[in-house]
Design an enzyme around this catalytic site. Structure first.
Site, mmCIF file in Angstrom:
data_model
loop_
_atom_site.group_PDB
_atom_site.id
_atom_site.type_symbol
_atom_site.label_atom_id
_atom_site.label_comp_id
_atom_site.label_asym_id
_atom_site.label_seq_id
_atom_site.Cartn_x
_atom_site.Cartn_y
_atom_site.Cartn_z
ATOM 1 C CE LYS A 191 -4.991 19.399 11.972
ATOM 2 N NZ LYS A 191 -6.198 18.879 12.362
ATOM 3 N N GLY A 226 -1.298 9.365 9.605
ATOM 4 C CA GLY A 226 -2.738 9.458 9.416
ATOM 5 C C GLY A 226 -3.167 8.485 8.098
ATOM 6 C CD GLU A 254 5.794 5.989 10.252
ATOM 7 O OE1 GLU A 254 5.286 4.915 10.158
ATOM 8 O OE2 GLU A 254 6.830 6.108 10.440
ATOM 9 C CB CYS A 303 -1.597 2.416 11.966
ATOM 10 S SG CYS A 303 -0.535 2.332 13.305
ATOM 11 C CD GLU A 305 -5.865 1.786 7.657
ATOM 12 O OE1 GLU A 305 -6.123 2.940 7.193
ATOM 13 O OE2 GLU A 305 -5.144 1.542 8.508
HETATM 14 P P1 NAP Z 1 -6.558 11.331 8.780
HETATM 15 O O1 NAP Z 1 -8.143 11.642 8.360
HETATM 16 O O2 NAP Z 1 -5.726 11.363 7.523
HETATM 17 O O3 NAP Z 1 -6.089 12.641 9.805
HETATM 18 C C1 NAP Z 1 -4.785 12.697 10.199
HETATM 19 C C2 NAP Z 1 -4.452 14.166 10.525
HETATM 20 O O4 NAP Z 1 -4.234 14.884 9.280
HETATM 21 C C3 NAP Z 1 -5.645 14.730 11.086
HETATM 22 O O5 NAP Z 1 -4.817 15.925 12.251
HETATM 23 C C4 NAP Z 1 -6.303 15.400 10.257
HETATM 24 O O6 NAP Z 1 -7.068 16.727 10.801
HETATM 25 C C5 NAP Z 1 -5.045 16.090 9.340
HETATM 26 N N1 NAP Z 1 -5.516 16.433 8.007
HETATM 27 C C6 NAP Z 1 -6.676 16.073 7.385
HETATM 28 N N2 NAP Z 1 -6.743 16.660 6.094
HETATM 29 C C7 NAP Z 1 -5.474 17.070 5.932
HETATM 30 C C8 NAP Z 1 -4.953 17.977 4.852
HETATM 31 N N3 NAP Z 1 -5.567 18.043 3.677
HETATM 32 N N4 NAP Z 1 -3.590 18.307 4.835
HETATM 33 C C9 NAP Z 1 -3.149 18.210 6.130
HETATM 34 N N5 NAP Z 1 -3.782 17.716 7.332
HETATM 35 C C10 NAP Z 1 -4.866 16.999 7.107
HETATM 36 O O7 NAP Z 1 -6.475 10.200 9.411
HETATM 37 P P2 NAP Z 1 -7.192 9.789 10.872
HETATM 38 O O8 NAP Z 1 -8.555 9.317 10.404
HETATM 39 O O9 NAP Z 1 -7.034 10.691 11.931
HETATM 40 O O10 NAP Z 1 -6.436 8.413 11.241
HETATM 41 C C11 NAP Z 1 -6.670 7.251 10.864
HETATM 42 C C12 NAP Z 1 -5.555 6.630 10.001
HETATM 43 O O11 NAP Z 1 -4.355 6.993 10.524
HETATM 44 C C13 NAP Z 1 -5.561 5.384 9.338
HETATM 45 O O12 NAP Z 1 -5.372 5.289 8.188
HETATM 46 C C14 NAP Z 1 -4.342 4.668 10.139
HETATM 47 O O13 NAP Z 1 -3.913 3.466 9.444
HETATM 48 C C15 NAP Z 1 -3.519 5.731 10.168
HETATM 49 N N6 NAP Z 1 -2.692 5.588 11.120
HETATM 50 C C16 NAP Z 1 -1.342 5.385 10.685
HETATM 51 C C17 NAP Z 1 -0.243 4.939 11.779
HETATM 52 C C18 NAP Z 1 1.279 4.586 11.417
HETATM 53 O O14 NAP Z 1 2.318 5.013 12.141
HETATM 54 N N7 NAP Z 1 1.407 3.957 10.396
HETATM 55 C C19 NAP Z 1 -0.587 5.228 13.190
HETATM 56 C C20 NAP Z 1 -1.754 5.775 13.286
HETATM 57 C C21 NAP Z 1 -2.757 5.810 12.376
HETATM 58 P P3 NAP Z 1 -8.610 16.165 11.083
HETATM 59 O O15 NAP Z 1 -8.448 15.560 12.385
HETATM 60 O O16 NAP Z 1 -8.955 17.921 11.396
HETATM 61 O O17 NAP Z 1 -9.428 15.960 9.944
#
Ligand code: NAP
Ligand code: MG
Length: 495
Positions: A174, A227, A249, A283, A384
């Site tokens: 997804k 995420g 992660e 991240c 963050e």
């Molecule tokens: P996000 O909003 O948490 O979304 C990540 C993924 O989860 C997307 O595919 C999102 O779909 C999906 N999602 C949203 N709600 C969900 C639910 N209730 N159940 C299951 N899946 C769901 O994160 P983002 O805004 O895309 O990315 C930014 C974040 O990722 C930051 O906090 C960053 O630090 C973190 N990140 C961490 C790492 C690491 O390795 N530690 C690496 C990169 C990024 P949608 O797109 O449709 O909302």
């Protein structure tokens, strides 16, 4: 403009819902990059069913033969590197040099997988009983769900897909709503490389709708998620109830420490790259700069001048340093933090507003922003931000710098600049992050090393290298008794 379809059981299909969504270029919002199915639970169920059916055959394919497909994927990715990278810049905005790096990380991960299939070691161990041998092997689990974010549209999906599939699992991916196209192209490459139908399925749609249904599906054995911490905690909660394996992660609030003896020019290059590369949307981005008091004023002057010289624009232009933010809402969220920083009393020395000049008027650009005199307790030093906003904090000495560095709920990456060997080693010992860089910025992970964070950044798993394979496999312990009689461990061994 391309019309994408879900990939289910090897076929490209529309959503049963009949709905679609557009993916637009954040550097020029008028440009539609692609149109995607906005899937519903019916689509998801079909994809999971296909993955379940494919699993029985796929897990029986020998590891080296599975890895052969990964090698073919790598070859096609190499041939398509520029095409994929340009698509990525159009889809999420980061500059072309960086998207080439992102694609390269995917290629490296594919090549790693292509070798791993021939050396996936288990252990052999002695038994405490005679005429008995012991060993462990690793096995796949079943159908995984891979949920990915938008900031590394190729690299992060490949970190999950390759170890997941090479280990003999099947998957439903997804992708993030902001960056569905790269995963779509990647899935096509797997098909081209001869991956059997149903082993890799892609279902586009919103996290709230598809994501929640994935978490609750009884046939999903594990969820690999990258995420935000907020969604990660929700995933951990649901997976906990059904005992699904889950690897998380999550977010970071990474710091770069510059000690008074450091090479300041080197530290300056590091902070510019760490804080403003990927427009701060990593991240591992450097969100806090912790300077030892004697160099505080001098370093801020050096930094301000260089940050103001960074060029903003469409990332397809090779000369651009900083691309747009991924979306309007992300830009609003970043500006919200800038307002918070102002109210908290931090002093802004540059940036603090959108950038709308020339061709940038149509995109979500934001000027690189630096706050100084930030206190470690301020929200801009704790939360963050995920954008080009840097909080600079003064530390009176090494010990205070280390305690500020660790004063966060997150624990992903940190950087320490010093030429003092003893302090460098002490810093490695004291740092509460999963990744530590000495004299290098907080960003720059290599695919063959473990990647992940401590504290609220995750739940203890590590992607990258051999450790990613630990996520996607289960250990089976085997005892072979060739004594011909009943031998009782712990009982027969007592004299
Ligand atoms: P996000 O909003 O948490 O979304 C990540 C993924 O989860 C997307 O595919 C999102 O779909 C999906 N999602 C949203 N709600 C969900 C639910 N209730 N159940 C299951 N899946 C769901 O994160 P983002 O805004 O895309 O990315 C930014 C974040 O990722 C930051 O906090 C960053 O630090 C973190 N990140 C961490 C790492 C690491 O390795 N530690 C690496 C990169 C990024 P949608 O797109 O449709 O909302
Ligand atoms: Mg999001």
């Amino acid at each position: 403009m391309k019309q994408y379809k879900n990939l289910i059981d090897g076929k490209l299909v529309d959503s049963k819902s009949g709905r679609t969504f557009e993916n637009r270029n954040p550097a020029n919002w008028d440009e539609v990059v692609g149109v995607f199915p906005k899937s519903n639970v019916e689509d998801l169920n079909m994809a999971i069913e296909a993955a379940k059916k494919a699993y029985k055959k796929w897990r029986a394919v020998p590891w080296p033969m599975r890895s052969e497909i990964m090698r073919k994927v790598a070859q096609i990715m190499i041939a398509k590197k520029e095409e994929l990278s340009q698509l990525m810049t159009r889809e999420m905005g980061k500059v072309i040099k960086e998207t080439r790096g992102d694609t390269q990380e995917g290629i490296d991960t594919a090549l790693y997988a292509s070798l791993e299939g021939r050396k996936f070691y288990g252990y052999t161990l002695p038994s405490e009983l005679p005429n008995k041998s012991c060993m462990t092997i690793r096995e796949p689990l079943g159908v995984w769900s891979l949920i990915t974010p938008w900031n590394f549209p190729i690299a992060i999906p490949t970190w999950k897909i390759f170890p997941c599939l090479l280990s003999g699992n099947t998957a439903v991916v997804k992708p993030a709503t902001y960056t569905p196209a790269c995963v779509g192209e990647l899935a096509q490459i797997f098909k081209e490389a001869g991956l059997p139908d149903g082993v890799l399925n892609v279902v586009y749609g919103s996290g709230s709708e598809i994501g929640e249904a994935i978490l609750n599906h009884p046939d999903i054995v594990g969820v690999s998620f990258t995420g935000s911490s907020e969604i990660g905690k929700r995933i951990g909660e649901v997976c906990g109830k059904t005992l699904k394996r889950c690897s998380l992660e999550l977010g970071g609030k990474n710091g770069q420490v510059v000690l008074k003896d450091a090479n300041l020019e080197l530290a300056l290059e590091g902070i510019l790259w760490g804080a403003f590369g990927t427009t701060g949307q990593r991240c591992t981005a450097t969100s806090r700069l912790i300077l030892e008091a004697p160099i505080y004023d001098k370093f801020i002057d050096m930094l301000k001048a260089r940050a103001e010289a960074l060029t903003l624009g469409n990332g397809l232009n090779e000369d651009i340093d900083v691309g747009p933010l991924v979306s309007e809402s992300q830009r609003e969220s970043i500006h919200g933090y800038v307002e918070i920083g102002r109210k908290e009393g931090a002093r802004m020395v540059t940036g603090g507003e959108s950038y709308k000049q020339g061709e940038c008027a149509n995109g979500w650009f934001y000027k690189p922003t630096i706050f100084v005199d930030v206190l470690p307790t301020m929200r801009i030093a704790q939360e963050e931000i995920f954008g080009p906003v840097l909080s600079v904090i003064k530390a009176k000495d090494f010990n205070e710098a280390m305690s500020i560095l660790n004063n966060t709920v997150y624990g992903l990456s940190s950087a320490i600049y010093t030429n003092d060997l003893n302090l460098a080693h002490k810093a490695i010992e004291l740092t509460e992050t999963g990744i530590v860089y000495i004299n290098a910025p907080t960003i720059g992970a290599e695919c063959h090393l473990p990647f992940g964070g401590m504290k609220d950044t995750g739940n203890g798993h590590r992607e990258g290298g051999w450790t990613a394979y630990e996520i996607f496999t289960e250990i089976k312990t085997i005892y072979i008794d060739y004594s011909g009689s009943l031998q009782k461990a712990q009982i027969d061994t007592q004299g």
